[in-house]
Write a protein that holds these residues in place. Structure first.
Motif, PDB file in Angstrom:
ATOM      1  N   ARG B  45      42.806  42.260  45.916  1.00 14.47           N
ATOM      2  CA  ARG B  45      44.064  42.864  47.112  1.00 14.47           C
ATOM      3  C   ARG B  45      43.367  44.529  47.806  1.00 14.47           C
ATOM      4  N   ILE B  46      43.404  44.069  49.087  1.00 11.81           N
ATOM      5  CA  ILE B  46      42.779  45.883  49.709  1.00 11.81           C
ATOM      6  C   ILE B  46      43.154  46.134  50.398  1.00 11.81           C
ATOM      7  N   VAL B  47      42.937  47.582  50.582  1.00  5.97           N
ATOM      8  CA  VAL B  47      44.033  48.508  51.395  1.00  5.97           C
ATOM      9  C   VAL B  47      43.360  49.244  52.203  1.00  5.97           C
ATOM     10  N   SER B  48      43.147  48.647  53.462  1.00  5.99           N
ATOM     11  CA  SER B  48      42.615  49.995  54.638  1.00  5.99           C
ATOM     12  C   SER B  48      43.089  49.882  56.154  1.00  5.99           C
ATOM     13  N   ASP B  49      42.863  50.877  56.760  1.00  2.85           N
ATOM     14  CA  ASP B  49      43.360  50.647  57.974  1.00  2.85           C
ATOM     15  C   ASP B  49      41.738  49.932  58.840  1.00  2.85           C
ATOM     16  N   ARG B  50      40.731  50.334  58.756  1.00  8.60           N
ATOM     17  CA  ARG B  50      40.731  49.759  59.553  1.00  8.60           C
ATOM     18  C   ARG B  50      38.626  48.073  58.894  1.00  8.60           C
ATOM     19  N   ILE B  51      39.037  48.214  57.568  1.00  9.97           N
ATOM     20  CA  ILE B  51      37.855  47.270  57.939  1.00  9.97           C
ATOM     21  C   ILE B  51      38.063  46.218  58.082  1.00  9.97           C
ATOM     22  N   THR B  52      37.356  45.033  57.460  1.00  3.94           N
ATOM     23  CA  THR B  52      37.418  43.471  58.648  1.00  3.94           C
ATOM     24  C   THR B  52      37.371  42.618  57.359  1.00  3.94           C
ATOM     25  N   ALA B  53      38.479  41.298  57.013  1.00  2.52           N
ATOM     26  CA  ALA B  53      38.189  40.537  56.261  1.00  2.52           C
ATOM     27  C   ALA B  53      37.046  40.078  56.019  1.00  2.52           C
ATOM     28  N   GLU B  54      36.208  39.822  56.724  1.00  5.63           N
ATOM     29  CA  GLU B  54      34.782  39.495  56.758  1.00  5.63           C
ATOM     30  C   GLU B  54      34.513  40.379  56.364  1.00  5.63           C
ATOM     31  N   GLU B  55      33.750  40.795  56.470  1.00  6.49           N
ATOM     32  CA  GLU B  55      33.588  42.646  55.521  1.00  6.49           C
ATOM     33  C   GLU B  55      33.189  42.504  54.496  1.00  6.49           C
ATOM     34  N   ILE B  56      34.964  42.285  54.217  1.00  7.96           N
ATOM     35  CA  ILE B  56      35.210  42.497  52.320  1.00  7.96           C
ATOM     36  C   ILE B  56      34.165  40.768  52.632  1.00  7.96           C
ATOM     37  N   ILE B  57      34.681  39.781  52.309  1.00  8.31           N
ATOM     38  CA  ILE B  57      34.010  38.295  51.895  1.00  8.31           C
ATOM     39  C   ILE B  57      32.476  39.071  52.086  1.00  8.31           C
ATOM     40  N   PHE B  58      31.635  39.015  53.332  1.00 10.77           N
ATOM     41  CA  PHE B  58      29.987  39.226  52.831  1.00 10.77           C
ATOM     42  C   PHE B  58      30.107  40.360  52.070  1.00 10.77           C
ATOM     43  N   HIS B  59      30.640  41.338  51.370  1.00  7.55           N
ATOM     44  CA  HIS B  59      30.412  42.564  50.488  1.00  7.55           C
ATOM     45  C   HIS B  59      30.635  41.605  49.135  1.00  7.55           C
ATOM     46  N   ILE B  60      31.898  41.557  49.065  1.00  7.13           N
ATOM     47  CA  ILE B  60      32.201  40.592  47.216  1.00  7.13           C
ATOM     48  C   ILE B  60      30.830  39.085  47.085  1.00  7.13           C
ATOM     49  N   ASN B  61      30.774  38.682  48.263  1.00  3.07           N
ATOM     50  CA  ASN B  61      29.614  36.916  48.336  1.00  3.07           C
ATOM     51  C   ASN B  61      28.200  38.245  47.792  1.00  3.07           C
ATOM     52  N   GLN B  62      27.979  38.616  48.511  1.00  4.18           N
ATOM     53  CA  GLN B  62      27.309  39.735  47.708  1.00  4.18           C
ATOM     54  C   GLN B  62      26.458  40.630  46.702  1.00  4.18           C
ATOM     55  N   VAL B  63      27.643  41.183  46.291  1.00  2.12           N
ATOM     56  CA  VAL B  63      27.393  40.543  44.359  1.00  2.12           C
ATOM     57  C   VAL B  63      27.835  39.776  43.537  1.00  2.12           C
ATOM     58  N   GLY B  64      27.751  38.472  44.375  1.00  4.83           N
ATOM     59  CA  GLY B  64      27.334  37.269  43.709  1.00  4.83           C
ATOM     60  C   GLY B  64      28.888  36.394  43.293  1.00  4.83           C
ATOM     61  N   TYR B  65      30.080  37.150  44.005  1.00  3.45           N
ATOM     62  CA  TYR B  65      30.897  36.512  44.220  1.00  3.45           C
ATOM     63  C   TYR B  65      31.801  35.491  45.092  1.00  3.45           C
ATOM     64  N   ASN B  66      32.628  34.914  44.826  1.00  4.15           N
ATOM     65  CA  ASN B  66      33.249  34.227  45.597  1.00  4.15           C
ATOM     66  C   ASN B  66      34.467  35.321  46.094  1.00  4.15           C
ATOM     67  N   CYS B  67      34.554  34.514  47.439  1.00  7.18           N
ATOM     68  CA  CYS B  67      35.647  35.353  48.930  1.00  7.18           C
ATOM     69  C   CYS B  67      36.371  34.789  49.597  1.00  7.18           C
ATOM     70  N   THR B  68      37.665  34.339  49.356  1.00  9.96           N
ATOM     71  CA  THR B  68      37.954  33.462  50.191  1.00  9.96           C
ATOM     72  C   THR B  68      39.538  34.210  50.713  1.00  9.96           C
ATOM     73  N   GLU B  69      40.057  34.538  52.041  1.00 10.89           N
ATOM     74  CA  GLU B  69      41.365  34.501  52.698  1.00 10.89           C
ATOM     75  C   GLU B  69      41.815  33.241  52.010  1.00 10.89           C
ATOM     76  N   LEU B  70      43.673  34.567  50.942  1.00 10.23           N
ATOM     77  CA  LEU B  70      44.400  33.520  50.345  1.00 10.23           C
ATOM     78  C   LEU B  70      45.799  33.154  50.894  1.00 10.23           C
ATOM     79  N   GLU B  71      45.801  31.894  51.192  1.00 10.94           N
ATOM     80  CA  GLU B  71      46.709  31.789  52.267  1.00 10.94           C
ATOM     81  C   GLU B  71      48.145  31.926  51.055  1.00 10.94           C
TER      82      GLU B  71
END
Lengths: 206, 71
Positions: B45-71
């Motif tokens: 769960r992330i609280v942010s004013d201006r970040i995008t979901a894509e950015e978050i997914i990118f960063h999490i993937n980068q450190v080796g973890y799966n990350c998809t938006e939860l429906e």
């Protein structure tokens, strides 16, 4: 024919008070009926007919949910309990008002009361995070005043509570069960409460 | 106005959380974040004013973890 362009607006997750209340009420019922261990975000989402993601907008995890529920319940309890209350009231008047107010809370918010009883002393609740100071302050001052006036002697809080409130909650339990420990039908009344209160006041006198 | 992003991940252990904290704690646009490791979806769960979901997914993937938006 006009060309229309479709713009995708990514769904922004924002808070909605109605949803928040609905989730809270559903969660409270589930916890009261099935216990905290039986609660999962998925189960709650299904019961409330929403997606798990929606629940996470409002609550970080189960503990967060539980603590927020407790805050809400305590606030409701405190507001009702302190209605018309003044720590300067005499011991008898103050206790009578507390009993009447708390009885109202129990009658008007039965699920809240059950929840409160279950989690009042639970280690899962982060008591230091909770804003229960105002209520506790009032109760503390009330007792200090009563001691100053010689209406009661100094005693450990648990001893005081057992007499001043334990007696009241025993009547409440009988009423909610509709039967007493004798197996007799029981209904709480002002007269019965007054009878017990008179004896409690006598017992507390130094 | 704070936006709240919810993701399904495989951040399961304290160690896993430690690894993503390196990237999430240092990100300027993230106000706060938490992982519900108890949940079957390991919800991030992330609280942010201006970040995008894509950015978050990118960063999490980068450190080796799966990350998809939860429906």
């Amino acid at each position: 024919m006009n060309e229309r362009s479709f713009i995708f607006v990514p769904e922004m997750r924002t808070r909605d008070e109605h949803k928040e209340t609905a989730i809270r009420e559903q969660a409270m019922e589930m916890i009261v009926n099935e216990g905290f261990d039986g609660l999962s975000m998925q189960k709650l989402a299904k019961a409330a007919n929403i997606s798990p993601a929606t629940i996470y907008i409002y609550y970080k995890n189960r503990e967060d949910l539980l603590n927020q529920l407790f805050i809400e319940v305590h606030k409701t309890f405190s507001d009702l309990a302190l209605k018309g209350f003044d720590p300067e009231l005499s011991l008898e008047e103050g206790l009578w008002l507390q009993w009447k107010n708390r009885l109202r809370f129990i009658m008007e918010y039965p699920t809240y009361f059950q929840f409160f009883e279950q989690f009042r002393n639970s280690p899962l609740i982060n008591h230091k995070d909770l804003k229960i100071a105002e209520f506790k302050e009032n109760m503390k001052l009330f007792v200090i005043n009563a001691i100053k006036r010689g209406e009661m002697s100094k005693m450990e809080p648990e001893i005081f509570w057992s007499l001043a409130y334990g007696s009241f909650y025993s009547l409440v339990k009988f009423h909610l069960q509709e039967k007493s420990m004798m197996g007799n039908d029981f209904k709480i009344t002002d007269a019965k409460m007054k009878q017990v209160l008179k004896m409690v006041i006598k017992a507390l006198k130094p | 106005m704070n936006n709240i992003f919810i993701f399904k991940t495989n951040i399961q252990t304290q160690e896993d959380q430690g690894r993503v904290s390196v990237v999430l704690d240092s990100h300027d646009l993230i106000n706060s974040w938490s992982v519900d490791k108890e949940d079957i979806d390991c919800v991030l769960r992330i609280v942010s004013d201006r970040i995008t979901a894509e950015e978050i997914i990118f960063h999490i993937n980068q450190v080796g973890y799966n990350c998809t938006e939860l429906e």
